[in-house]
Write a protein that holds these residues in place. Structure first.
Motif, PDB file in Angstrom:
ATOM      1  N   MET A  88       0.838  -1.199   0.000  1.00  0.00           N
ATOM      2  CA  MET A  88       0.000   0.000   0.000  1.00  0.00           C
ATOM      3  C   MET A  88       0.882   1.262   0.000  1.00  0.00           C
ATOM      4  SD  MET A  88      -2.990   1.131   2.691  1.00  0.00           S
ATOM      5  CE  MET A  88      -1.908   1.104   4.064  1.00  0.00           C
ATOM      6  N   ASN A  89       0.489   2.254  -0.786  1.00  0.00           N
ATOM      7  CA  ASN A  89       1.211   3.535  -0.800  1.00  0.00           C
ATOM      8  C   ASN A  89       0.790   4.374   0.402  1.00  0.00           C
ATOM      9  OD1 ASN A  89       2.329   2.796  -3.179  1.00  0.00           O
ATOM     10  ND2 ASN A  89       1.091   4.148  -4.460  1.00  0.00           N
ATOM     11  N   VAL A  90       1.768   4.976   1.072  1.00  0.00           N
ATOM     12  CA  VAL A  90       1.437   5.819   2.231  1.00  0.00           C
ATOM     13  C   VAL A  90       2.264   7.114   2.220  1.00  0.00           C
ATOM     14  CG1 VAL A  90       0.752   3.968   3.825  1.00  0.00           C
ATOM     15  CG2 VAL A  90       3.168   4.642   3.677  1.00  0.00           C
ATOM     16  N   THR A  91       1.712   8.106   2.917  1.00  0.00           N
ATOM     17  CA  THR A  91       2.472   9.318   3.242  1.00  0.00           C
ATOM     18  C   THR A  91       3.000   9.151   4.657  1.00  0.00           C
ATOM     19  OG1 THR A  91       1.190  10.753   1.805  1.00  0.00           O
ATOM     20  CG2 THR A  91       2.274  11.803   3.673  1.00  0.00           C
ATOM     21  N   LEU A  92       4.312   9.214   4.820  1.00  0.00           N
ATOM     22  CA  LEU A  92       4.927   9.072   6.150  1.00  0.00           C
ATOM     23  C   LEU A  92       5.173  10.473   6.721  1.00  0.00           C
ATOM     24  CD1 LEU A  92       8.033   6.808   6.957  1.00  0.00           C
ATOM     25  CD2 LEU A  92       7.547   8.932   8.144  1.00  0.00           C
ATOM     26  N   ILE A  93       4.645  10.706   7.905  1.00  0.00           N
ATOM     27  CA  ILE A  93       4.878  11.999   8.583  1.00  0.00           C
ATOM     28  C   ILE A  93       5.571  11.741   9.906  1.00  0.00           C
ATOM     29  CG2 ILE A  93       3.820  14.122   9.489  1.00  0.00           C
ATOM     30  CD1 ILE A  93       1.300  13.419   7.854  1.00  0.00           C
ATOM     31  N   THR A  94       6.751  12.314  10.106  1.00  0.00           N
ATOM     32  CA  THR A  94       7.398  12.210  11.419  1.00  0.00           C
ATOM     33  C   THR A  94       6.902  13.374  12.291  1.00  0.00           C
ATOM     34  OG1 THR A  94       9.358  13.545  10.879  1.00  0.00           O
ATOM     35  CG2 THR A  94       9.473  11.189  10.378  1.00  0.00           C
ATOM     36  N   GLY A  95       6.873  13.127  13.594  1.00  0.00           N
ATOM     37  CA  GLY A  95       6.385  14.165  14.505  1.00  0.00           C
ATOM     38  C   GLY A  95       4.902  14.408  14.314  1.00  0.00           C
ATOM     39  N   ALA A  96       4.151  13.291  14.142  1.00  0.00           N
ATOM     40  CA  ALA A  96       2.725  13.428  13.818  1.00  0.00           C
ATOM     41  C   ALA A  96       1.831  13.347  15.046  1.00  0.00           C
ATOM     42  CB  ALA A  96       2.336  12.339  12.814  1.00  0.00           C
TER      43      ALA A  96
END
Ligand SMILES: NC(=O)c1ccc[n+]([C@@H]2O[C@H](COP(=O)([O-])OP(=O)(O)OC[C@H]3O[C@@H](n4cnc5c(N)ncnc54)[C@H](OP(=O)(O)O)[C@@H]3O)[C@@H](O)[C@H]2O)c1
Length: 264
Positions: free
Chosen positions: A1-9
């Protein structure tokens, strides 16, 4: 699956960005230290917006954390198509009196882990001909900042690294955005290293945006295919004006203003 990874979320700009991207139907992979906060946010975003949201708890001030996040993505069969390096902390105070270990941990988080995550995720983006990176810097990336010396320098690093990476990624069709917020009403200034007299002198009366405003501006900049964006019109003007003044002059002005504020 394609995802958007956000650090500090788990809070602040990262949380606001996760929400705004969920509204726009991105499937999300959220990273921060507080697993309970991330779990609640994933449940809320999944139920409210019908997206898939997952999380990986990680302390990115540790040298091996970025690699562990990457391995966990592999195990979960997730393809990161947008990487948002947003996690970051600051510190205010006189350099020689600040805690050295805390300053070094800040550099690991703000810089080394950001570099590592780009290094881990870029090869797959290039191989798949699909992907992008957004690195969150700061207004501090444009001004030498006495009494916030290490934080500002860490953001100069983010700026320089990202501007260079933007060009290196161009031939591969991978977009990279340097996004620089100014003062934003989040918990950023409430950490022990920021919540002191020097920090208060810095933010006193400053032009401030909400995390939601910043998140929406970031998404708009990304949609417009910008590679460089300073959040907030006032901040963008400050950066343009600041570029006309020698750094040494700016540093002298900031230092004397802050010392005057501290002696009042
Ligand atoms: N707020 C401002 O005025 C301002 C101005 C310019 C630039 N920025 C930049 O904007 C970015 C986001 O800041 P913010 O204002 O949203 O701050 P914030 O409200 O304090 O949120 C920081 C986020 O980073 C995470 N984080 C902190 N230490 C971490 C670690 N060791 N490992 C993994 N995650 C960690 C926190 O989650 P956990 O505690 O759960 O780990 C939280 O989710 C930062 O890069 C900051 O430098 C902020």
């Amino acid at each position: 699956m394609n995802v958007t990874l956000i650090t500090g979320a788990s809070g602040g700009i990262g949380e606001a960005l996760a929400t705004q991207l969920a509204v726009r139907k991105h499937n999300l992979l959220l990273v921060a230290r507080r697993a309970d906060k991330l779990e609640m946010l994933c449940t809320q975003l999944t139920e409210t917006y019908g997206i898939q949201a997952q999380y990986i708890p990680a302390d990115l001030s540790k040298a091996d954390a970025a690699g562990q996040v990457f391995e966990e993505c592999r195990k979960k069969k997730l393809t990161v198509t947008l990487l948002v390096n947003n996690a970051g902390i600051g510190s205010n105070g006189e350099f020689i009196k600040n805690d050295l270990q805390a300053e070094l941990a800040m550099l690991q988080l703000n810089n080394a882990s950001l570099v590592a995550l780009c290094h881990f995720f870029l090869p797959d983006m290039i191989a798949n001909n699909k992907g992008g990176i957004i690195n969150v810097a700061s207004l501090a990336a444009f001004f030498p900042s006495p009494y916030m010396a290490v934080y500002a320098a860490s953001k100069v690093f983010v700026r320089s690294f990202t501007e260079a990476l933007t060009q290196e990624c161009k031939p591969y069709g991978i977009r990279v955005l340097l996004f620089s917020p100014g003062f934003t009403s989040t918990n950023f200034m409430n950490t022990p290293a920021n919540d002191n007299a020097w920090g208060k002198a810095l933010t006193d009366g400053a032009y401030t945006q909400t995390a939601e405003q910043v998140a929406i501006e970031l998404i708009q900049a990304w949609k417009k295919k910008e590679t460089f964006h300073v959040s907030g019109r006032f901040n963008a003007w400050a950066v343009r004006l600041g570029a006309l003044i020698p750094n040494a002059t700016i540093a002298r002005m900031f230092a004397s203003r802050k010392r005057k504020q501290m002696s009042q």
